[in-house]
Design an enzyme around this catalytic site. Sequence first.
Site, PDB file in Angstrom:
ATOM      1  N   LYS A   1       0.697  -1.156   0.282  1.00 60.34           N
ATOM      2  CA  LYS A   1       0.285   0.050  -0.032  1.00 60.34           C
ATOM      3  C   LYS A   1       0.799   1.364   0.135  1.00 60.34           C
ATOM      4  O   LYS A   1       0.627   2.230  -0.536  1.00 60.34           O
ATOM      5  CB  LYS A   1      -0.970  -0.046   1.529  1.00 60.34           C
TER       6      LYS A   1
ATOM      7  N   ASP B   1      -9.899   2.121   2.443  1.00 61.30           N
ATOM      8  CA  ASP B   1     -10.073   2.111   3.373  1.00 61.30           C
ATOM      9  C   ASP B   1     -10.696   2.877   4.373  1.00 61.30           C
ATOM     10  O   ASP B   1     -11.705   2.370   5.167  1.00 61.30           O
ATOM     11  CB  ASP B   1      -8.500   1.735   3.998  1.00 61.30           C
TER      12      ASP B   1
ATOM     13  N   GLY C   1     -14.621  -7.361  10.264  1.00 62.90           N
ATOM     14  CA  GLY C   1     -13.744  -6.637   9.612  1.00 62.90           C
ATOM     15  C   GLY C   1     -14.651  -7.404   8.193  1.00 62.90           C
ATOM     16  O   GLY C   1     -13.944  -6.415   7.102  1.00 62.90           O
TER      17      GLY C   1
END
Length: 306
Positions: A63, A99, A225
């Site tokens: 990332k 995110d 999650g």
Amino acid sequence: METYAVFGNPILHSKSPQLFNSVFREMGIDAKYTRIRPRSAHDLTDIILNYNIKGANITTPFKEDVIKYLNHVSDEVAEIRGVNTITNQNGKLTGYNTDWNGVVNALVNAGVALIGRKVLVLGAGPAATAAVYGLKKAGAVVHIANRTTQKAIEIGKRLNVNYIDFDEVAHKLSYFELVVSALLPNANPFLGVNIPRNLVLLDANYRPSSLSEQFMSFGCRVISGKQWLINQAVEAFKIFTGKAPVVEIMSVAVENELTFNYLKAQWIQMVDDKKLFTDYDLLISASNDNEFKQFLDEEISKTFGS
């Protein structure tokens, strides 16, 4: 047909193909989505360009490193310093971060109010940083803690939030109303600590972790999650296609498990027809056949056990 993929190491565990392919089918979109394990962030962008991948999702450990190989990044990437979504427009790569949307929308959709809520974020990688960014943007009072204190301090100063020494979080837990964890499944700074029942936990892990099991044992509300995953995927889908996905379809698809007996994996360099590579569940970038087999064994072991 347009092609999409999620890149990471390890990556076989990812449920992103289930999410995206289910919605592509339901919405009649001529596209397919697969998993790719690249050798490096540079290799990752080369694969996107060489295989004309229309859009990609990025996970650990690429990332941050991938940013320097992109042509453009969106505003939130400049602050979070992590990318989890890439588009390919005629060979020009643009990085985004969804995110933070995943965190905020997972909580809001679960009925958790964020304005003024005292939140503890655990971790200091790109996922945790995105959580800090999103929660602050949503009006929460955010604190961050990480095993390596200096990383938490750096993020706290950069995003103008509070940071706590990792060794102190257990003693200050009663101050918080919400915990967002981006820690590994076995990491737990609260072992042996009584957890206040009013605490809510959002855990980045798909499967129960040491932390989520402990919180549940004290009667706390735990948000999986999977909800974070779905909500970041919703925003990525909009970026990729310009359309909103059917969230209910994703919510069903996230429960689908990859089956070892039907696993189709291939060395990406051995796929001659670029249109066929999405027929595989996993593609691995390797320098030779032995390396491919080694990487495949690692992926299988981490996903299904040795």
